[in-house]
Design a protein around this motif. Structure first.
Motif, PDB file in Angstrom:
ATOM      1  N   CYS A   6       0.802  -1.232   0.000  1.00  0.00           N
ATOM      2  CA  CYS A   6       0.000   0.000   0.000  1.00  0.00           C
ATOM      3  C   CYS A   6       0.836   1.285   0.000  1.00  0.00           C
ATOM      4  O   CYS A   6       0.268   2.369   0.175  1.00  0.00           O
ATOM      5  N   HIS A   7       2.150   1.172  -0.207  1.00  0.00           N
ATOM      6  CA  HIS A   7       2.965   2.394  -0.270  1.00  0.00           C
ATOM      7  C   HIS A   7       4.294   2.083  -0.976  1.00  0.00           C
ATOM      8  O   HIS A   7       5.164   1.449  -0.393  1.00  0.00           O
ATOM      9  N   THR A   8       4.409   2.543  -2.213  1.00  0.00           N
ATOM     10  CA  THR A   8       5.592   2.216  -3.036  1.00  0.00           C
ATOM     11  C   THR A   8       6.018   3.407  -3.878  1.00  0.00           C
ATOM     12  O   THR A   8       5.177   4.168  -4.351  1.00  0.00           O
ATOM     13  N   HIS A   9       7.329   3.538  -4.066  1.00  0.00           N
ATOM     14  CA  HIS A   9       7.880   4.508  -5.021  1.00  0.00           C
ATOM     15  C   HIS A   9       8.650   3.722  -6.086  1.00  0.00           C
ATOM     16  O   HIS A   9       9.562   2.975  -5.740  1.00  0.00           O
ATOM     17  N   LEU A  10       8.282   3.879  -7.344  1.00  0.00           N
ATOM     18  CA  LEU A  10       9.035   3.185  -8.401  1.00  0.00           C
ATOM     19  C   LEU A  10       9.573   4.158  -9.450  1.00  0.00           C
ATOM     20  O   LEU A  10      10.055   3.740 -10.498  1.00  0.00           O
ATOM     21  N   GLY A  98      -1.375  10.964  -2.031  1.00  0.00           N
ATOM     22  CA  GLY A  98      -0.193  10.539  -1.286  1.00  0.00           C
ATOM     23  C   GLY A  98       1.040  10.631  -2.170  1.00  0.00           C
ATOM     24  O   GLY A  98       0.913  10.652  -3.386  1.00  0.00           O
ATOM     25  N   GLU A  99       2.136  10.755  -1.644  1.00  0.00           N
ATOM     26  CA  GLU A  99       2.458  10.709  -0.258  1.00  0.00           C
ATOM     27  C   GLU A  99       2.464  12.131   0.297  1.00  0.00           C
ATOM     28  O   GLU A  99       3.197  12.990  -0.212  1.00  0.00           O
ATOM     29  N   ILE A 100       1.638  12.358   1.320  1.00  0.00           N
ATOM     30  CA  ILE A 100       1.587  13.671   1.938  1.00  0.00           C
ATOM     31  C   ILE A 100       1.976  13.513   3.407  1.00  0.00           C
ATOM     32  O   ILE A 100       2.115  12.384   3.882  1.00  0.00           O
ATOM     33  N   MET A 162      -1.865   5.608   7.574  1.00  0.00           N
ATOM     34  CA  MET A 162      -0.669   6.168   8.189  1.00  0.00           C
ATOM     35  C   MET A 162       0.473   5.218   7.831  1.00  0.00           C
ATOM     36  O   MET A 162       0.480   4.058   8.253  1.00  0.00           O
ATOM     37  N   HIS A 163       1.412   5.696   7.026  1.00  0.00           N
ATOM     38  CA  HIS A 163       2.453   4.783   6.542  1.00  0.00           C
ATOM     39  C   HIS A 163       3.673   4.807   7.460  1.00  0.00           C
ATOM     40  O   HIS A 163       4.101   5.865   7.902  1.00  0.00           O
ATOM     41  N   ALA A 164       4.198   3.614   7.782  1.00  0.00           N
ATOM     42  CA  ALA A 164       5.409   3.457   8.600  1.00  0.00           C
ATOM     43  C   ALA A 164       5.421   4.438   9.777  1.00  0.00           C
ATOM     44  O   ALA A 164       6.398   5.149   9.998  1.00  0.00           O
ATOM     45  N   SER A 212       5.958  -1.880   1.269  1.00  0.00           N
ATOM     46  CA  SER A 212       7.425  -2.003   1.146  1.00  0.00           C
ATOM     47  C   SER A 212       8.093  -0.638   1.278  1.00  0.00           C
ATOM     48  O   SER A 212       9.272  -0.562   1.591  1.00  0.00           O
ATOM     49  N   ASP A 213       7.348   0.442   0.982  1.00  0.00           N
ATOM     50  CA  ASP A 213       7.949   1.772   0.822  1.00  0.00           C
ATOM     51  C   ASP A 213       9.180   1.684  -0.080  1.00  0.00           C
ATOM     52  O   ASP A 213      10.186   2.342   0.168  1.00  0.00           O
ATOM     53  N   ALA A 214       9.094   0.819  -1.109  1.00  0.00           N
ATOM     54  CA  ALA A 214      10.212   0.696  -2.041  1.00  0.00           C
ATOM     55  C   ALA A 214      10.621   2.089  -2.505  1.00  0.00           C
ATOM     56  O   ALA A 214       9.748   2.911  -2.767  1.00  0.00           O
TER      57      ALA A 214
HETATM   58 ZN    ZN Z   1       7.281   6.821   0.953  1.00  0.00          ZN
END
Ligand code: ZN
Length: 264
Positions: A6-10, A98-100, A162-164, A212-214
């Motif tokens: 539910c939260h990735t940067h590619l 997101g991501e905010i 709420m991520h990480a 993963s917050d890749a």
């Molecule tokens: Zn992130």
């Protein structure tokens, strides 16, 4: 739909186009959907493009991060381009915001109260827009956990990831008492991060997601995370919670469906 990162940067500079294509291909083969988030306006095109090419895998969220790679954004600069966010939501191209968030890390703020205020203004606006469009927000909150929770509660959103989250558990428990539908996502770095382990053990079934917050929050420090890492993360978190991996998967499947809505 079973698994969701539910939260990735590619986007570049984290991954080349070729790497991103390969990662999405592998995620697809493993039945993993990916929420791709942006950090700056310059990321929007790439994330939308990846979602257009891979509509069954990629769910795009656009938003402006409190810390920009190249420069710090002022509220005025944000406002000049805010229409891009509105347009992508109106056209139903972006599925969330997101991501905010807020980042009050000392090295970011450096006693600069103005920087804090600019972050708060930019964050608030996007939280309000999400409420207006009835979409989820994907929230970064480094050293600003309870500030971020307070701001969102003032606006009144219920669709929140709420991520990480690195704030204290007492903020999580208070938050979930008041907001029983919010989600907190556990990153793949739970395998090496005591604070995330505590959060993963604490969260009620109704409020847990995986991410993963890749490329950032992988199981091995210094090695780029990818969405594939949520497979091991699921097994690890199930052990922490003392449940069967399949049982945790069933819980996540239910939560993932709530995040993605009925049309996924
Ligand atoms: Zn992130």
């Amino acid at each position: 739909m079973k698994k969701l990162d539910c939260h990735t940067h590619l986007s570049p500079p984290y991954f080349t186009t070729q790497e991103a294509d390969q990662i999405i291909h592998e995620a697809n083969q493993s039945g993993i959907k990916i929420i791709l988030v942006t950090e700056e306006f310059e990321d929007f095109d790439k994330v939308i493009e990846l979602a257009e090419i891979n509509p069954h895998v990629v769910i795009p969220y656009v938003g402006i991060h409190p810390v920009q790679r190249n420069k710090s954004l002022s509220f005025q600069e944000y406002l000049q381009k805010e229409h891009l966010i509105i347009h992508l939501l109106t056209a139903k191209i972006s599925k969330g915001i997101g991501e905010i968030g807020l980042d009050f890390s000392p090295h970011i703020i450096r006693d600069n109260q103005l920087q804090k205020q600019e972050q708060l203004h930019i964050f608030r606006r996007q939280v309000e827009i999400a409420l207006e469009f009835n979409v989820f927000i994907n929230v970064h909150s480094r050293q600003a956990g309870h500030h971020a929770i307070n701001e969102i509660e003032k606006v009144g959103n219920s669709k929140v990831i709420m991520h990480a989250f690195d704030g204290k558990l007492k903020y999580v428990s208070g938050c979930l008492e008041r907001n029983p539908d919010w989600f907190f996502s556990i990153p793949a770095s739970v395998q090496r991060d005591e604070k995330m382990r505590q959060l993963a053990m604490y969260l009620p079934d109704n409020n847990i997601l995986l991410e993963s917050d890749a490329p950032a929050l992988g199981p091995i420090k210094g090695v780029k995370a990818t969405p594939l890492d949520i497979i091991d993360t699921l097994v690890f978190v199930a052990k922490l919670r003392n449940v069967d991996a399949q049982d945790l998967q069933n819980i996540l499947t239910k939560n993932n469906s709530r995040v993605l809505g009925l049309d996924h």
